[in-house]
Design a protein around this motif. Structure first.
Motif, PDB file in Angstrom:
ATOM      1  N   TYR A  33       0.854  -1.184   0.000  1.00 13.86           N
ATOM      2  CA  TYR A  33       0.000   0.000   0.000  1.00 13.86           C
ATOM      3  C   TYR A  33       0.895   1.241   0.000  1.00 13.86           C
ATOM      4  O   TYR A  33       1.265   1.750   1.062  1.00 13.86           O
ATOM      5  CB  TYR A  33      -0.925   0.003   1.219  1.00 13.86           C
ATOM      6  N   PRO A  34       1.253   1.742  -1.190  1.00 11.48           N
ATOM      7  CA  PRO A  34       2.132   2.920  -1.242  1.00 11.48           C
ATOM      8  C   PRO A  34       1.346   4.213  -1.087  1.00 11.48           C
ATOM      9  O   PRO A  34       0.168   4.289  -1.481  1.00 11.48           O
ATOM     10  CB  PRO A  34       2.746   2.826  -2.642  1.00 11.48           C
ATOM     11  N   ASN A  35       1.972   5.197  -0.508  1.00 16.34           N
ATOM     12  CA  ASN A  35       1.382   6.533  -0.445  1.00 16.34           C
ATOM     13  C   ASN A  35       1.777   7.257  -1.732  1.00 16.34           C
ATOM     14  O   ASN A  35       2.698   8.050  -1.770  1.00 16.34           O
ATOM     15  CB  ASN A  35       1.901   7.297   0.778  1.00 16.34           C
ATOM     16  N   GLY A  36       1.054   6.937  -2.778  1.00 12.96           N
ATOM     17  CA  GLY A  36       1.385   7.473  -4.092  1.00 12.96           C
ATOM     18  C   GLY A  36       0.860   6.551  -5.174  1.00 12.96           C
ATOM     19  O   GLY A  36      -0.163   5.888  -5.009  1.00 12.96           O
ATOM     20  N   GLU A  37       1.572   6.475  -6.277  1.00 11.67           N
ATOM     21  CA  GLU A  37       1.138   5.682  -7.411  1.00 11.67           C
ATOM     22  C   GLU A  37       1.432   4.202  -7.199  1.00 11.67           C
ATOM     23  O   GLU A  37       2.410   3.826  -6.559  1.00 11.67           O
ATOM     24  CB  GLU A  37       1.830   6.164  -8.693  1.00 11.67           C
ATOM     25  N   VAL A  38       0.562   3.365  -7.774  1.00 12.09           N
ATOM     26  CA  VAL A  38       0.792   1.931  -7.765  1.00 12.09           C
ATOM     27  C   VAL A  38       1.981   1.621  -8.659  1.00 12.09           C
ATOM     28  O   VAL A  38       2.266   2.345  -9.610  1.00 12.09           O
ATOM     29  CB  VAL A  38      -0.468   1.191  -8.261  1.00 12.09           C
ATOM     30  N   SER A  39       2.691   0.549  -8.342  1.00 15.47           N
ATOM     31  CA  SER A  39       3.845   0.049  -9.102  1.00 15.47           C
ATOM     32  C   SER A  39       5.150   0.705  -8.691  1.00 15.47           C
ATOM     33  O   SER A  39       6.180   0.454  -9.306  1.00 15.47           O
ATOM     34  CB  SER A  39       3.671   0.199 -10.618  1.00 15.47           C
ATOM     35  N   GLU A  40       5.140   1.519  -7.642  1.00 15.88           N
ATOM     36  CA  GLU A  40       6.382   2.086  -7.141  1.00 15.88           C
ATOM     37  C   GLU A  40       6.227   2.404  -5.654  1.00 15.88           C
ATOM     38  O   GLU A  40       5.126   2.421  -5.126  1.00 15.88           O
ATOM     39  CB  GLU A  40       6.764   3.356  -7.904  1.00 15.88           C
TER      40      GLU A  40
END
Length: 348
Positions: free
Chosen positions: A238-245
């Motif tokens: 679960y990133p705080n931003g865009e998926v895939s990074e």
């Protein structure tokens, strides 16, 4: 065994650890005194640490408190499908409703709000939240919050929203262990023989597959990991931003402003230190010296019931005006508003 993937995971973790550590330290109020000289720190360092105005925890708490699970989409789908009065749609609606009820039971049994709340907090503070879903010995699924500094994920180039390999590296007693997880359910397990010279994250050469004939590795109990196998990759990012990074920490965005606010607080403390007592002056007073002939004797001593007297008619005494601290407070207020803006806080 894919040693190349393990080497990638170790390097990936080493690159992210400093940022994670800094974000956690500032969230807890352990701030750097970047503005202070060595003499400054020796004189006032402990005082500044006590009075650091920590807003980083407010930034994290405010965002984490606003993120709450409200409902499951399958429930809304079931209601919409049932309204169509179509046999196929009604059947699908009933299945969706059954799934929703099963998820509600699972969520309550595993204390989902508390566990996922911790994942969200990690995503806000460090920038990345991780969770693993695994089965226990009774075949029941469980959600396990993972520490970001132990996890690494690599997304597919062709399908950027899919994880092609995930890793967990952690210290276990007197050794380090590492697991690699793949989409087909394959789990590769590694371990070191010790901690290394400095106890930090070891290099690739220190790890060996747990299937090795090395006696120290064979002695490890592999049954402890029997529940980690499955038919899919159990790691969720679960990133705080865009998926895939990897995501961006909200705390690190406000660290420069937090340092500036601490500087403003420290400046005000210094001003208060020097203006705690009125600064007085005197002219026309004969200077007296101590027996060493070098050190000046203080002509006056402040205190209750004491009277200051001088023998010279030309002597004059006065007192300087107290320092104005409003400027310091205004600067602090400006920094607080800027931290609120960058940290998505309400101005109040």
């Amino acid at each position: 065994m894919t040693l190349a993937d393990l080497g990638w995971a170790l390097e990936d973790l080493k690159a992210r650890l400093p940022g994670y550590a800094l974000a956690r330290a500032y969230d807890k109020g352990n701030h750097r005194l970047l503005f202070a000289t060595k003499k400054y720190q020796n004189t006032f360092g402990d005082l500044f640490r006590e009075f650091a105005d920590n807003l980083c925890d407010d930034v994290v708490d405010a965002l984490a408190d606003r993120l709450q699970t409200q409902a499951w989409s399958s429930t809304a789908f079931a209601q919409a499908a049932a309204d169509l009065e179509d046999s196929t749609a009604i059947k699908a609606a009933r299945e969706a409703d059954a799934l929703s009820q099963a998820v509600d039971v699972f969520w309550e049994r595993t204390k989902g709000d508390a566990r996922v709340g911790g994942v969200r907090r990690n995503a806000i503070r460090e920038g990345d939240g991780f969770a693993m879903v695994q089965q226990d010995q009774e075949g029941r699924a469980h959600i396990y919050k993972q520490r970001p500094e132990q996890m690494a994920v690599r997304y597919s180039t062709e399908r950027p929203d899919q994880i092609e390999v995930a890793a967990k590296v952690w210290r276990a007693g007197t050794r380090y262990r590492a697991n690699l997880y793949y989409p087909d359910g394959l789990v590769e397990r590694y371990a070191t023989k010790g901690l290394g010279a400095n106890g930090g994250l070891p290099g690739l050469k220190s790890f060996k597959p747990l299937a090795s004939t090395d006696p120290d590795l064979v002695a490890l109990d592999l049954e402890d990991w029997a529940d980690e196998s499955g038919d899919r990759l159990p790691v969720y990012h679960y990133p705080n931003g865009e998926v895939s990074e990897y995501g961006q920490s909200v705390v690190l965005k406000v660290v420069p402003l937090q340092d500036a606010l601490n500087k403003a607080v420290a400046d005000m403390l210094v001003a208060m230190e020097f203006h705690a007592y009125p600064q007085r002056w005197a002219t026309g007073v004969e200077v007296e010296y101590m027996p060493d002939g070098v050190t000046e004797r203080q002509p006056f001593q402040a205190g209750e019931g004491r009277v200051w007297r001088v023998g010279s008619k030309e002597a004059e005494m006065g007192q300087f005006a107290s320092g104005d601290l409003d400027g310091f407070r205004n600067v602090q207020a400006d920094f607080r508003l800027e931290i609120a803006r960058k940290g998505y806080l309400a101005p109040h």
